[in-house]
Design an enzyme around this catalytic site. Structure first.
Site, PDB file in Angstrom:
ATOM      1  N   ALA A 166       5.580  -5.966   6.369  1.00  0.00           N
ATOM      2  CA  ALA A 166       5.067  -6.389   7.676  1.00  0.00           C
ATOM      3  C   ALA A 166       3.781  -7.175   7.484  1.00  0.00           C
ATOM      4  CB  ALA A 166       4.789  -5.182   8.572  1.00  0.00           C
ATOM      5  N   TYR A 206       0.833  -1.215   0.000  1.00  0.00           N
ATOM      6  CA  TYR A 206       0.000   0.000   0.000  1.00  0.00           C
ATOM      7  C   TYR A 206       0.864   1.261   0.000  1.00  0.00           C
ATOM      8  CZ  TYR A 206      -3.355   3.378   2.011  1.00  0.00           C
ATOM      9  OH  TYR A 206      -4.144   4.475   2.271  1.00  0.00           O
ATOM     10  N   ASP A 264       9.635  -7.997  -2.134  1.00  0.00           N
ATOM     11  CA  ASP A 264       8.273  -8.201  -1.627  1.00  0.00           C
ATOM     12  C   ASP A 264       7.879  -9.651  -1.887  1.00  0.00           C
ATOM     13  OD1 ASP A 264       5.686  -5.847  -1.389  1.00  0.00           O
ATOM     14  OD2 ASP A 264       5.313  -8.011  -1.331  1.00  0.00           O
ATOM     15  N   TYR A 286       0.222  -7.262  16.813  1.00  0.00           N
ATOM     16  CA  TYR A 286       0.866  -6.478  15.756  1.00  0.00           C
ATOM     17  C   TYR A 286       1.796  -5.425  16.356  1.00  0.00           C
ATOM     18  CZ  TYR A 286       1.436  -2.793  12.315  1.00  0.00           C
ATOM     19  OH  TYR A 286       1.974  -1.835  11.504  1.00  0.00           O
TER      20      TYR A 286
END
Lengths: 306, 236
Positions: A82, A11, A33, A147
Site C-alpha cells: 500500500a 515493515y 514488492d 489513505y
C-alpha cells in the site's frame, strides 16, 4: 502451501515473511514488492531460517500481467502492499487511489483467475474515521483521509472474493515496534527514535488524540496464525491498545528521563480514532499484550544501536 | 396499433419475435453471433430477450478494471439468473502501462485514451472473431445513437445488429416490469447511467442524465459506437 505476499519487503512484510518461512507447512513464499520505500533489509543480515523457500519478484500492483504470472500455483495471498504516509495523508489523493484502490482491484482480478484459496488483506482502522467511542466491526466506516478512503475502497473489491475464496479483511491498528525493515513515520516508532537520539519529540496537535495500536510481533503472529486458526473469513479489527499520543510520550519519559517534547501545532485538536479490540479474534489468533506498553518501548529502545 | 406487424411494433420498433427471427436468420446462414453488455438495469432487457432465444450466444462484458464492485456482483448475479454465457473481456495493456506523463492513470487526463485501451481496443479484437454484434444501443440515448440504423456495418465485415434501437425508455421500463427484471444496486443510490467508476457521477437533482458520465467533458461516447462502426448516410 504456497504463499504470495504483496509488500513482502515492507515493515510488516519483512517480519511476516521471516515467520512464514519457518512454518513447516509453508513450502514457498513469493515476495511481491516494488521496493517503493528503498528498504532492503529483508535481503540482508545473513540467511533466514527457511530462506530456500523464499523468492523475490520486483513488481507492482498495477502490473496486471505480472500479477497473473506471479500467482501461478499460489494457494494463499497476503495483500500488504500500500501507499502509506503518516501523519496527515491529505495530499495527492490520486496516488492513494491508484495504488490502494485500483491496485487492489487489479490484484483481485488476477486472483479471480488463479488457484488461490485464501486471501488476507490488511486494511486499516483508519476506515472508521473520527470516533467518539471505540468502533467495532459494525460501526459504519467514515474515513477522513485519502489513505483511509482508498483502503476502504480496496476492501470493497476484496470482499467480492468472499463467495469463492476464504477472505479475511483485517482493520489493523497503527503498528509499532522493531522490524528489520523499519518505518519511522509511524507515530510510536518516530517518538522512540526522537526520544533515543534527539531527546526531543515533536508532537502534532494537542497530543490528547487517542489512537489504537498493535505491536509488530502481534500483527505478524496474527497474520501467520490465519493459516492455522479455526476462523471463518470476514472483516475483523486487529488492535490491542488504545492510548493517547501524550500517553506514549509519558511512557517514554520514564525511560528517557531528560526527554523534552515540542507541540508544533497545538492549535489543532485532532479527533480520536478508537477501535475496539475483537477479543474473540485476538484469542483465536493468539495475540495479546504479553508485556506492558513501557516494556514494549523498552524492548524497542534496546534494539537501537546506541 | 398502426403499422404493427410481427417484426416491428411501429415501422421500426422490433418485437421480441422480430428479434428472434432475425437471429435465427443469421444463424441459418452460419454467421457467428455475440452480444456485449454493460449490465445496467436497462441493458437487461436485451439480455433477457436473448436468453429466451438462445442462451449460448456469448455475452461480452467489457471489464475495464474500473467498474464498481457492485456492477461486477450484479453481472455475476444476472449471469446466473438468466443462464447467460458471459465472457469477461479484459484490456490487453496492463494497468501500469496506462499512466500519463505525470504518472497518473489515464482517466485523470485523457479519458478518450483510457476508453480506447480498456474498451475499444479489446472489443476491436472480438469483432475479428464474429460476424454479427448484437448491440443494445437505443436512439433516445444520444445524438450519435439516434443516427444509427438497425443493421449497420462494422469493421472486419462484421454486422452491427441494433434490435433495441427504437425502443423507448418507457418500453424498456414496461418490459422490465412485466418480467420483474432485477435492478442494478447502485440505482437506488441515485446513479442513472453506470459505467467505469472514475467517470460516473451520481446525479444531483438539478443535473441532466447525460451528465452522469464524463461530467464536465464534451465526451458523450466511449468509442465503441463511434470507432467500431462504419458510418453510412442514414436511410430516410
Amino acid at each position: 502451501m504456497k504463499i504470495l505476499v504483496t509488500g513482502g519487503a515492507g515493515y510488516i512484510g519483512t517480519e511476516l515473511v521471516s515467520r512464514l518461512a519457518q512454518m513447516p507447512e509453508v513450502k514457498k513464499i513469493v515476495v511481491y514488492d516494488n521496493l517503493s520505500r528503498p528498504n532492503y533489509n529483508l535481503f540482508l543480515g545473513g540467511k533466514l531460517a527457511g530462506h530456500e523457500k523464499i523468492k523475490f519478484i520486483k513488481g507492482e500492483l498495477l502490473d496486471s500481467r505480472g500479477l497473473r504470472l506471479a500467482l501461478k500455483d499460489i494457494d494463499v495471498v497476503y495483500h500488504l502492499a500500500a501507499r502509506v504516509t503518516t501523519p496527515l495523508a491529505h495530499t495527492d489523493g490520486h496516488l492513494y487511489e491508484q495504488i490502494n484502490h485500483w491496485g487492489t482491484a487489479e490484484l483481485v482480478y488476477a486472483v479471480e483467475e488463479s488457484t488461490v484459496k485464501r486471501f488476507i488483506y490488511t486494511s486499516s482502522a483508519g476506515v472508521y474515521g473520527a470516533t467518539t467511542e471505540p468502533a467495532d466491526e459494525n460501526t459504519p466506516p467514515n474515513p477522513t483521509t485519502f489513505y483511509a478512503v482508498s483502503k476502504l475502497r480496496g476492501e470493497d473489491h476484496v470482499r467480492r472474493l468472499a463467495p469463492r475464496i476464504e477472505t479475511f479483511i483485517f482493520r489493523c491498528g497503527n503498528v509499532y515496534g522493531y522490524s528489520r525493515s523499519m518505518r519511522f513515520d509511524a507515530v510510536i516508532n518516530r517518538f522512540a527514535f526522537e526520544a533515543n537520539f534527539l531527546k526531543r519529540i515533536t508532537i502534532h496537535g494537542t497530543g490528547s488524540q487517542l489512537r489504537s495500536f498493535i505491536h509488530i510481533d502481534s500483527i505478524t503472529r496474527a497474520l501467520a496464525g490465519v493459516l492455522q486458526a479455526p476462523l471463518n473469513g470476514g472483516t475483523y479489527n486487529l488492535v490491542t491498545r488504545t492510548i493517547s499520543v501524550m500517553d506514549v510520550v509519558d511512557e517514554l519519559k520514564q525511560l528517557v528521563p531528560d526527554l523534552e517534547f515540542i507541540l508544533i501545532n497545538q492549535h489543532m485538536r485532532f479527533s480520536h480514532l478508537m477501535v475496539k479490540s475483537n477479543e474473540f479474534i485476538n484469542k483465536q489468533l493468539n495475540i495479546h499484550n504479553s508485556c506492558s506498553f513501557r516494556e514494549d518501548l523498552q524492548n524497542f529502545l534496546s534494539r537501537l544501536s546506541f | 396499433m398502426p403499422g404493427a406487424s410481427k417484426v416491428f411494433l411501429f415501422w421500426r420498433q422490433m418485437t421480441v419475435e422480430g428479434i428472434r427471427d432475425q437471429i435465427y436468420q443469421y444463424q441459418a446462414k452460419g454467421l457467428r453471433l455475440f452480444t456485449s453488455s454493460s449490465f445496467q438495469s436497462h441493458s437487461l432487457v436485451l439480455l433477457h430477450i436473448l436468453s429466451r432465444i438462445d442462451r449460448t450466444i456469448p455475452v461480452y462484458f467489457i471489464n475495464t478494471g474500473y467498474h464498481f464492485p457492485e456492477t461486477l456482483q450484479f453481472r455475476d448475479y444476472v449471469t446466473e439468473l438468466f443462464g447467460l454465457n458471459t465472457v469477461d473481456l479484459k484490456p490487453e495493456v496492463p494497468r501500469f502501462m496506462q499512466r500519463d506523463a505525470s504518472g497518473n492513470l489515464l482517466f485523470t487526463s485523457d479519458p478518450d485514451h483510457c476508453c480506447y485501451l480498456n474498451k475499444t481496443q479489446p472489443m476491436d479484437a472480438v469483432l475479428r472473431e464474429y460476424d454479427v454484434w448484437i448491440n443494445g444501443v437505443r436512439a433516445d440515448q444520444s445524438a450519435v445513437r439516434a443516427a444509427m440504423k438497425t443493421e449497420q456495418p462494422a469493421p472486419y465485415g462484421t454486422i452491427r445488429f441494433h434490435p433495441m434501437l427504437d425502443w423507448t425508455a418507457k418500453m424498456i421500463w414496461q418490459y422490465r416490469k412485466e418480467y420483474n427484471l432485477p435492478t442494478h444496486p447502485l440505482e437506488e443510490k441515485g446513479y442513472v447511467s453506470i459505467g467505469c467508476e472514475p467517470c460516473t457521477r451520481r446525479l444531483d437533482p438539478d443535473m441532466q442524465e447525460r451528465e452522469a458520465r464524463w461530467y464536465g467533458l464534451k465526451k458523450v461516447e466511449c468509442g465503441l459506437h463511434t470507432e467500431l462502426i462504419v458510418n453510412e448516410s442514414k436511410t430516410p
